[in-house]
Design a protein around this motif. Structure first.
Motif, PDB file in Angstrom:
ATOM      1  N   GLY A  68       0.797  -1.222   0.000  1.00  0.00           N
ATOM      2  CA  GLY A  68       0.000   0.000   0.000  1.00  0.00           C
ATOM      3  C   GLY A  68       0.827   1.268   0.000  1.00  0.00           C
ATOM      4  N   ILE A  69       2.119   1.135  -0.256  1.00  0.00           N
ATOM      5  CA  ILE A  69       2.994   2.309  -0.305  1.00  0.00           C
ATOM      6  C   ILE A  69       2.687   3.072  -1.587  1.00  0.00           C
ATOM      7  CG2 ILE A  69       5.373   3.113  -0.343  1.00  0.00           C
ATOM      8  CD1 ILE A  69       6.150   0.410   0.934  1.00  0.00           C
ATOM      9  N   GLY A  70       2.367   4.361  -1.462  1.00  0.00           N
ATOM     10  CA  GLY A  70       1.966   5.107  -2.638  1.00  0.00           C
ATOM     11  C   GLY A  70       2.941   6.168  -3.077  1.00  0.00           C
ATOM     12  N   THR A  71       3.090   7.213  -2.295  1.00  0.00           N
ATOM     13  CA  THR A  71       3.871   8.370  -2.741  1.00  0.00           C
ATOM     14  C   THR A  71       5.369   8.092  -2.834  1.00  0.00           C
ATOM     15  OG1 THR A  71       3.910   9.150  -0.437  1.00  0.00           O
ATOM     16  CG2 THR A  71       2.185  10.021  -1.878  1.00  0.00           C
ATOM     17  N   ASP A  72       5.889   7.199  -2.017  1.00  0.00           N
ATOM     18  CA  ASP A  72       7.310   6.848  -2.092  1.00  0.00           C
ATOM     19  C   ASP A  72       7.467   5.744  -3.137  1.00  0.00           C
ATOM     20  OD1 ASP A  72       9.947   6.127  -1.778  1.00  0.00           O
ATOM     21  OD2 ASP A  72       9.911   6.234   0.419  1.00  0.00           O
ATOM     22  N   MET A  73       7.602   6.149  -4.398  1.00  0.00           N
ATOM     23  CA  MET A  73       7.637   5.187  -5.487  1.00  0.00           C
ATOM     24  C   MET A  73       8.834   4.242  -5.386  1.00  0.00           C
ATOM     25  SD  MET A  73       6.410   7.365  -8.811  1.00  0.00           S
ATOM     26  CE  MET A  73       4.956   8.418  -8.757  1.00  0.00           C
ATOM     27  N   GLU A  74       9.984   4.785  -4.992  1.00  0.00           N
ATOM     28  CA  GLU A  74      11.179   3.942  -4.881  1.00  0.00           C
ATOM     29  C   GLU A  74      10.958   2.832  -3.864  1.00  0.00           C
ATOM     30  OE1 GLU A  74      15.975   4.254  -3.861  1.00  0.00           O
ATOM     31  OE2 GLU A  74      14.729   6.046  -3.876  1.00  0.00           O
ATOM     32  N   ALA A  75      10.358   3.181  -2.733  1.00  0.00           N
ATOM     33  CA  ALA A  75      10.113   2.187  -1.688  1.00  0.00           C
ATOM     34  C   ALA A  75       9.129   1.128  -2.165  1.00  0.00           C
ATOM     35  CB  ALA A  75       9.587   2.868  -0.429  1.00  0.00           C
ATOM     36  N   SER A  76       8.090   1.536  -2.900  1.00  0.00           N
ATOM     37  CA  SER A  76       7.113   0.551  -3.367  1.00  0.00           C
ATOM     38  C   SER A  76       7.741  -0.394  -4.382  1.00  0.00           C
ATOM     39  CB  SER A  76       5.893   1.250  -3.968  1.00  0.00           C
ATOM     40  OG  SER A  76       6.203   1.897  -5.186  1.00  0.00           O
ATOM     41  N   ILE A  77       8.599   0.131  -5.260  1.00  0.00           N
ATOM     42  CA  ILE A  77       9.261  -0.698  -6.269  1.00  0.00           C
ATOM     43  C   ILE A  77      10.222  -1.685  -5.615  1.00  0.00           C
ATOM     44  CG2 ILE A  77      10.880  -0.654  -8.208  1.00  0.00           C
ATOM     45  CD1 ILE A  77       9.630   2.130  -8.903  1.00  0.00           C
ATOM     46  N   ARG A  90       1.563 -13.862  -5.429  1.00  0.00           N
ATOM     47  CA  ARG A  90       0.399 -13.006  -5.671  1.00  0.00           C
ATOM     48  C   ARG A  90       0.578 -11.699  -4.916  1.00  0.00           C
ATOM     49  NH1 ARG A  90      -4.927 -16.472  -4.690  1.00  0.00           N
ATOM     50  NH2 ARG A  90      -5.834 -14.751  -5.902  1.00  0.00           N
ATOM     51  N   ILE A  91       0.865 -10.640  -5.664  1.00  0.00           N
ATOM     52  CA  ILE A  91       1.168  -9.346  -5.062  1.00  0.00           C
ATOM     53  C   ILE A  91       0.234  -8.288  -5.641  1.00  0.00           C
ATOM     54  CG2 ILE A  91       2.927  -7.582  -4.689  1.00  0.00           C
ATOM     55  CD1 ILE A  91       5.043  -9.772  -5.242  1.00  0.00           C
ATOM     56  N   TRP A  92      -0.519  -7.651  -4.759  1.00  0.00           N
ATOM     57  CA  TRP A  92      -1.329  -6.493  -5.128  1.00  0.00           C
ATOM     58  C   TRP A  92      -0.547  -5.242  -4.751  1.00  0.00           C
ATOM     59  CZ3 TRP A  92      -3.338 -11.067  -3.796  1.00  0.00           C
ATOM     60  CH2 TRP A  92      -4.474 -11.533  -4.489  1.00  0.00           C
ATOM     61  N   ALA A  93      -0.641  -4.205  -5.546  1.00  0.00           N
ATOM     62  CA  ALA A  93       0.122  -2.997  -5.258  1.00  0.00           C
ATOM     63  C   ALA A  93      -0.687  -1.750  -5.574  1.00  0.00           C
ATOM     64  CB  ALA A  93       1.425  -2.979  -6.054  1.00  0.00           C
ATOM     65  N   LYS A  94      -0.486  -0.729  -4.757  1.00  0.00           N
ATOM     66  CA  LYS A  94      -1.112   0.565  -5.002  1.00  0.00           C
ATOM     67  C   LYS A  94      -0.160   1.421  -5.826  1.00  0.00           C
ATOM     68  CE  LYS A  94      -2.377   4.850  -2.605  1.00  0.00           C
ATOM     69  NZ  LYS A  94      -2.481   5.544  -1.302  1.00  0.00           N
ATOM     70  N   ALA A  95      -0.709   2.099  -6.823  1.00  0.00           N
ATOM     71  CA  ALA A  95       0.073   3.031  -7.639  1.00  0.00           C
ATOM     72  C   ALA A  95      -0.594   4.394  -7.604  1.00  0.00           C
ATOM     73  CB  ALA A  95       0.193   2.529  -9.073  1.00  0.00           C
ATOM     74  N   VAL A  96       0.199   5.422  -7.892  1.00  0.00           N
ATOM     75  CA  VAL A  96      -0.349   6.779  -7.875  1.00  0.00           C
ATOM     76  C   VAL A  96      -0.443   7.383  -9.277  1.00  0.00           C
ATOM     77  CG1 VAL A  96       0.331   7.278  -5.503  1.00  0.00           C
ATOM     78  CG2 VAL A  96       1.953   7.703  -7.360  1.00  0.00           C
ATOM     79  N   PHE A 111      -1.249  -7.586  -9.511  1.00  0.00           N
ATOM     80  CA  PHE A 111      -2.405  -6.711  -9.692  1.00  0.00           C
ATOM     81  C   PHE A 111      -2.025  -5.312  -9.209  1.00  0.00           C
ATOM     82  CE2 PHE A 111      -3.618 -10.950  -8.327  1.00  0.00           C
ATOM     83  CZ  PHE A 111      -4.400 -11.394  -9.382  1.00  0.00           C
ATOM     84  N   VAL A 112      -2.424  -4.303  -9.950  1.00  0.00           N
ATOM     85  CA  VAL A 112      -2.126  -2.924  -9.563  1.00  0.00           C
ATOM     86  C   VAL A 112      -3.422  -2.128  -9.531  1.00  0.00           C
ATOM     87  CG1 VAL A 112      -0.898  -0.805 -10.156  1.00  0.00           C
ATOM     88  CG2 VAL A 112       0.187  -3.025 -10.555  1.00  0.00           C
ATOM     89  N   VAL A 113      -3.607  -1.355  -8.469  1.00  0.00           N
ATOM     90  CA  VAL A 113      -4.796  -0.498  -8.359  1.00  0.00           C
ATOM     91  C   VAL A 113      -4.352   0.951  -8.217  1.00  0.00           C
ATOM     92  CG1 VAL A 113      -6.226  -2.297  -7.326  1.00  0.00           C
ATOM     93  CG2 VAL A 113      -4.886  -0.794  -5.841  1.00  0.00           C
ATOM     94  N   LEU A 114      -5.163   1.839  -8.769  1.00  0.00           N
ATOM     95  CA  LEU A 114      -4.961   3.275  -8.602  1.00  0.00           C
ATOM     96  C   LEU A 114      -6.214   3.809  -7.902  1.00  0.00           C
ATOM     97  CD1 LEU A 114      -3.656   2.487 -11.657  1.00  0.00           C
ATOM     98  CD2 LEU A 114      -2.949   4.872 -11.456  1.00  0.00           C
ATOM     99  N   PRO A 115      -6.256   3.744  -6.571  1.00  0.00           N
ATOM    100  CA  PRO A 115      -7.494   4.051  -5.831  1.00  0.00           C
ATOM    101  C   PRO A 115      -8.089   5.417  -6.137  1.00  0.00           C
ATOM    102  CG  PRO A 115      -5.851   3.078  -4.381  1.00  0.00           C
ATOM    103  CD  PRO A 115      -5.168   3.370  -5.672  1.00  0.00           C
ATOM    104  N   GLU A 116      -7.266   6.468  -6.143  1.00  0.00           N
ATOM    105  CA  GLU A 116      -7.794   7.807  -6.377  1.00  0.00           C
ATOM    106  C   GLU A 116      -8.364   7.926  -7.785  1.00  0.00           C
ATOM    107  OE1 GLU A 116      -4.877   7.163  -5.071  1.00  0.00           O
ATOM    108  OE2 GLU A 116      -4.907   8.042  -3.047  1.00  0.00           O
ATOM    109  N   HIS A 117      -7.633   7.392  -8.772  1.00  0.00           N
ATOM    110  CA  HIS A 117      -8.080   7.455 -10.163  1.00  0.00           C
ATOM    111  C   HIS A 117      -9.381   6.678 -10.352  1.00  0.00           C
ATOM    112  CE1 HIS A 117      -7.827   7.522 -14.547  1.00  0.00           C
ATOM    113  NE2 HIS A 117      -8.016   6.211 -14.532  1.00  0.00           N
ATOM    114  N   GLU A 118      -9.424   5.465  -9.792  1.00  0.00           N
ATOM    115  CA  GLU A 118     -10.604   4.622  -9.965  1.00  0.00           C
ATOM    116  C   GLU A 118     -11.811   5.203  -9.241  1.00  0.00           C
ATOM    117  OE1 GLU A 118      -9.186   0.826  -8.700  1.00  0.00           O
ATOM    118  OE2 GLU A 118      -7.768   0.670 -10.358  1.00  0.00           O
ATOM    119  N   MET A 119     -11.607   5.769  -8.050  1.00  0.00           N
ATOM    120  CA  MET A 119     -12.716   6.385  -7.335  1.00  0.00           C
ATOM    121  C   MET A 119     -13.206   7.629  -8.065  1.00  0.00           C
ATOM    122  SD  MET A 119     -14.907   6.312  -4.995  1.00  0.00           S
ATOM    123  CE  MET A 119     -14.315   4.981  -3.959  1.00  0.00           C
TER     124      MET A 119
END
Length: 215
Positions: A68-77, A90-96, A111-119
Motif C-alpha cells: 500500500g505504499i503510494g507516494t514513495d515510489m522507490e520504496a514501493s518498487i 500473488r502481489i497487489w500494489a497501489k500506484a499513484v 495486480f495494480v490499483v490506482l485508488p484515487e483514479h478509480e474512485m
C-alpha cells in the motif's frame, strides 16, 4: 501481509482482519504501528526495502501480499522486488500514476490499483447520471445500481426489449415491498419490477451509460 499502512493499507488490513483473515501488517513508521496495535494482532515496524528484515519476519511463509505504499515510489518498487525474490506469487500494489503502475507490473506486481483514479471515475459516473452506484468490472464492462425505468415496471423481464434495445441485462433485484429487510435476489425472465425497486444492471460501459441516460 499488508505493507504500508496509510489510509489505503490500514483500511484494507483492518477490514481483512475483521473477516477473520490472518494479517501481518508492516510499516516503517513506529507511530503508525502503535496507532494500529489495538486493532491488528500482528503489526510490526520494519523497513520493507530491506529484504533481510522481511526474511526475519517470515514473509516468505505468506502466499499473498498487498503493498500500500503510494507516494514513495522507490520504496514501493523495492518492496515488490523483495517480495518477488522471497517467492511471493500473488502481489497487489497501489500506484499513484499510470507510469508508476506500469513499473510495478514490470517488477512483479500481479495486480495494480490506482485508488484515487478509480474512485474519481466512479464518482464521475454517479454525478453525471441517475445511477445509485457504478462498478467497473473490466476495461469495457460495468455494473450499475439504479431504479427501474418506467417501461420495465409491471412487465416480466422476459417480455421486455431490454437486451435488444440497450444490450444490457438485469441480474438482481431488491424489492421495494420487502421494506427494510429487502435483499438482492437473482432476476429471472419472470421477475416483475415495481416502482421503488433497486436493480443491478450489467453490460458494456457504453451500453450501461446509455441505459442510465434513459432513466
Amino acid at each position: 501481509m499488508v505493507i504500508g499502512l496509510g489510509r489505503f493499507g490500514s483500511a484494507l488490513a483492518v477490514e481483512l482482519a475483521s473477516h477473520g483473515t490472518d494479517v501481518l501488517a508492516i510499516d516503517s513508521r513506529p507511530n503508525v504501528v502503535q496507532r494500529l496495535s489495538g486493532r491488528l494482532s500482528h503489526v510490526v515496524t520494519a523497513d520493507s526495502t530491506d529484504v533481510e528484515a522481511l526474511r526475519q519476519l517470515g514473509v516468505a511463509d505468506y502466499d499473498r501480499a498487498v503493498v500500500g505504499i503510494g507516494t514513495d515510489m522507490e520504496a514501493s518498487i523495492l518492496t515488490i522486488a523483495n517480495l518477488v525474490d522471497l517467492g511471493i506469487e500473488r502481489i497487489w500494489a497501489k500506484a499513484v500514476t499510470d507510469q508508476h503502475a506500469s513499473i510495478l507490473k514490470r517488477v512483479g506486481a500481479s495486480f495494480v490499483v490506482l485508488p484515487e483514479h478509480e474512485m474519481g471515475e466512479r464518482v464521475a459516473h454517479l454525478v453525471a447520471g441517475r445511477m445509485l452506484d457504478y462498478i467497473e468490472i473490466d476495461s469495457d464492462f460495468a455494473m450499475i445500481k439504479t431504479e427501474p425505468p418506467r417501461d420495465l415496471v409491471g412487465v416480466p423481464l422476459g417480455e421486455t426489449k431490454l437486451p435488444d434495445q440497450y444490450n444490457v441485462s438485469v441480474t438482481a433485484v431488491r424489492s421495494n415491498v420487502d421494506g427494510e429487510n429487502a435483499v438482492f435476489k437473482p432476476a429471472t425472465p419472470n421477475t416483475v419490477l415495481m416502482y421503488g425497486d433497486v436493480i443491478l444492471v450489467i453490460g458494456r460501459i457504453a451500453d450501461v451509460e446509455r441505459f442510465a441516460d434513459s432513466l
